[in-house]
Design a protein around this motif. Sequence first.
Motif, mmCIF file in Angstrom:
data_model
loop_
_atom_site.group_PDB
_atom_site.id
_atom_site.type_symbol
_atom_site.label_atom_id
_atom_site.label_comp_id
_atom_site.label_asym_id
_atom_site.label_seq_id
_atom_site.Cartn_x
_atom_site.Cartn_y
_atom_site.Cartn_z
ATOM 1 N N SER A 1 6.638 34.653 -2.406
ATOM 2 C CA SER A 1 7.257 33.814 -1.127
ATOM 3 C C SER A 1 6.177 32.610 -0.777
ATOM 4 C CB SER A 1 7.227 34.860 -0.008
ATOM 5 O OG SER A 1 5.926 35.260 0.362
ATOM 6 N N ALA A 2 6.991 31.611 -0.218
ATOM 7 C CA ALA A 2 6.369 30.481 0.479
ATOM 8 C C ALA A 2 5.634 30.889 1.461
ATOM 9 C CB ALA A 2 7.260 29.497 0.671
ATOM 10 N N ALA A 3 6.163 31.861 2.295
ATOM 11 C CA ALA A 3 5.250 32.309 3.473
ATOM 12 C C ALA A 3 4.059 33.107 3.200
ATOM 13 C CB ALA A 3 6.115 32.921 4.435
ATOM 14 N N HIS A 4 4.084 34.022 2.416
ATOM 15 C CA HIS A 4 2.837 35.012 2.273
ATOM 16 C C HIS A 4 2.378 34.939 0.760
ATOM 17 C CE1 HIS A 4 4.243 36.315 6.050
ATOM 18 N NE2 HIS A 4 5.479 36.391 5.386
ATOM 19 N N GLY A 5 2.784 34.089 -0.053
ATOM 20 C CA GLY A 5 2.196 34.440 -1.523
ATOM 21 C C GLY A 5 3.017 35.451 -2.171
ATOM 22 N N LEU A 6 2.369 35.902 -3.281
ATOM 23 C CA LEU A 6 2.804 36.991 -4.123
ATOM 24 C C LEU A 6 2.379 38.219 -3.467
ATOM 25 C CD1 LEU A 6 4.043 38.099 -6.754
ATOM 26 C CD2 LEU A 6 1.760 38.138 -7.710
ATOM 27 N N VAL A 7 3.549 38.979 -2.967
ATOM 28 C CA VAL A 7 3.277 40.427 -2.172
ATOM 29 C C VAL A 7 3.846 41.444 -2.680
ATOM 30 C CG1 VAL A 7 2.811 38.992 -0.049
ATOM 31 C CG2 VAL A 7 5.002 39.715 -0.641
ATOM 32 N N VAL A 8 3.557 42.712 -2.258
ATOM 33 C CA VAL A 8 4.081 43.951 -2.689
ATOM 34 C C VAL A 8 5.073 44.051 -1.665
ATOM 35 C CG1 VAL A 8 3.823 46.435 -2.870
ATOM 36 C CG2 VAL A 8 2.115 45.085 -3.831
ATOM 37 N N VAL A 9 6.444 44.414 -2.243
ATOM 38 C CA VAL A 9 7.507 44.876 -1.480
ATOM 39 C C VAL A 9 7.297 46.584 -1.393
ATOM 40 C CG1 VAL A 9 10.016 45.034 -1.291
ATOM 41 C CG2 VAL A 9 8.783 42.974 -2.380
ATOM 42 N N GLU A 10 7.327 47.086 -2.501
ATOM 43 C CA GLU A 10 7.078 48.670 -2.580
ATOM 44 C C GLU A 10 6.611 49.061 -3.930
ATOM 45 O OE1 GLU A 10 10.275 52.320 -2.702
ATOM 46 O OE2 GLU A 10 10.800 50.199 -1.965
ATOM 47 N N VAL A 11 5.619 50.231 -3.820
ATOM 48 C CA VAL A 11 5.100 50.749 -5.123
ATOM 49 C C VAL A 11 5.806 51.834 -5.123
ATOM 50 C CG1 VAL A 11 3.139 51.640 -6.276
ATOM 51 C CG2 VAL A 11 2.815 49.513 -4.605
ATOM 52 N N GLU A 12 6.619 52.212 -6.321
ATOM 53 C CA GLU A 12 7.506 53.527 -6.337
ATOM 54 C C GLU A 12 6.763 54.292 -7.454
ATOM 55 O OE1 GLU A 12 9.134 56.324 -6.095
ATOM 56 O OE2 GLU A 12 10.306 54.984 -4.926
ATOM 57 N N LEU A 13 6.293 55.604 -7.175
ATOM 58 C CA LEU A 13 5.565 56.279 -7.927
ATOM 59 C C LEU A 13 6.120 57.780 -8.039
ATOM 60 C CD1 LEU A 13 1.907 55.704 -6.541
ATOM 61 C CD2 LEU A 13 2.919 54.557 -8.416
ATOM 62 N N ILE A 14 7.518 57.806 -7.436
ATOM 63 C CA ILE A 14 8.198 59.140 -7.506
ATOM 64 C C ILE A 14 9.099 59.098 -8.621
ATOM 65 C CG2 ILE A 14 9.296 60.847 -6.460
ATOM 66 C CD1 ILE A 14 8.191 59.432 -3.590
ATOM 67 N N GLU A 15 9.932 58.253 -8.584
ATOM 68 C CA GLU A 15 11.340 58.464 -9.339
ATOM 69 C C GLU A 15 11.738 56.983 -9.543
ATOM 70 O OE1 GLU A 15 14.094 57.525 -7.403
ATOM 71 O OE2 GLU A 15 12.178 57.520 -5.909
ATOM 72 N N PRO A 16 11.195 56.164 -10.259
ATOM 73 C CA PRO A 16 11.610 54.731 -10.195
ATOM 74 C C PRO A 16 12.468 54.854 -11.617
ATOM 75 C CG PRO A 16 9.218 54.745 -11.161
ATOM 76 C CD PRO A 16 9.661 55.937 -10.397
ATOM 77 N N ALA A 17 13.685 54.146 -11.411
ATOM 78 C CA ALA A 17 14.708 53.990 -12.603
ATOM 79 C C ALA A 17 13.797 53.022 -13.531
ATOM 80 C CB ALA A 17 16.026 53.423 -12.239
ATOM 81 N N LEU A 18 13.518 53.281 -14.521
ATOM 82 C CA LEU A 18 12.834 52.506 -15.754
ATOM 83 C C LEU A 18 13.577 51.452 -16.316
ATOM 84 C CD1 LEU A 18 10.455 55.346 -17.532
ATOM 85 C CD2 LEU A 18 9.993 53.807 -15.055
#
Length: 306
Positions: free
Chosen positions: A264-281
């Motif tokens: 993002s222009a406002a915050h740089g490269l950021v995490v939206v979410e880290v999915e460790l339960i059941e991410p569709a691969l």
Amino acid sequence: MTVSARIGIVVTDPDFYPPEDPDHDTAPLVAALRARGADAVAVIWHDASVDLATFDLLVIRAPWDYPDRLDEFRAWLDRAEAETRVRNAPALVRWNLDKRYLQQLAQAGVPVIPTAYCAGGTEARAAIAALTAQGATRVVVKPAMSAGARDTGLFDAADPAASALADRIVARGGIAMVQPEIAELSAGAEKALYAIDGHVSHAIAKGALLRSGGGFLGGVYQENPVPVEVTARERSFVDDVLRAVADVTGERIPLYARVDTVDSAAHGLVVVEVELIEPALNLHVAPHAVDAVADAVLRAAAEVTR
């Protein structure tokens, strides 16, 4: 790599998966494991007739109805952990159930979207007002415990529907998360980076999901996964995120992870979410990753069958 092991790939009832968001991963993963000599089967997590102790390893993959049955899912985690080995580890899964983990990652130095965690409607309205004072014109409101963007809305900051959604989340006993709109997210620039055994295997662009004023574009939650390249910067970023997860939780690097990001222009490269339960691969659009996932599962199974 071949391993003689009984492996359960944890899913839910086939009828649960909506036509617009089916489980694309289980069939190719089970086939790849069987081709490597494993006795691999899909296991419906809430099927009480399944003897979990007969499995050398359970791999949580697509129990996508768990948010509707959270107490039952927690009880299943306890039972599964007592009877066999589970990956990702139940302790990691429990930690990942509540998105306030993002606050812990931020405290560990991981860049995340600025977020206010509100236990009351008054707090949420104050958070929206603060963002407005900082120049935000639109905000995102969502619960700290959910999946599939349930009860997540994008609103004009002055729209009463934003605080109304926060009130509903809090009234159910939840925590409402209030964030500024990230313009790049609204434009569809979210990128999901997948890591298998700590190594980035593939990435997809997810496309825009939220409609301004609440709800989803097109009326239903539907990702449009498109394979994209992973930059060296993004690989390094995922490494940093997974190290922070391990440091914060005291658990080993997860067997599988999806790190949702936006540059993002406002915050740089950021995490939206880290999915460790059941991410569709999304193995249907990244078939080259099937081997990496299958081999990682077999390595995990080998640890308990030695």
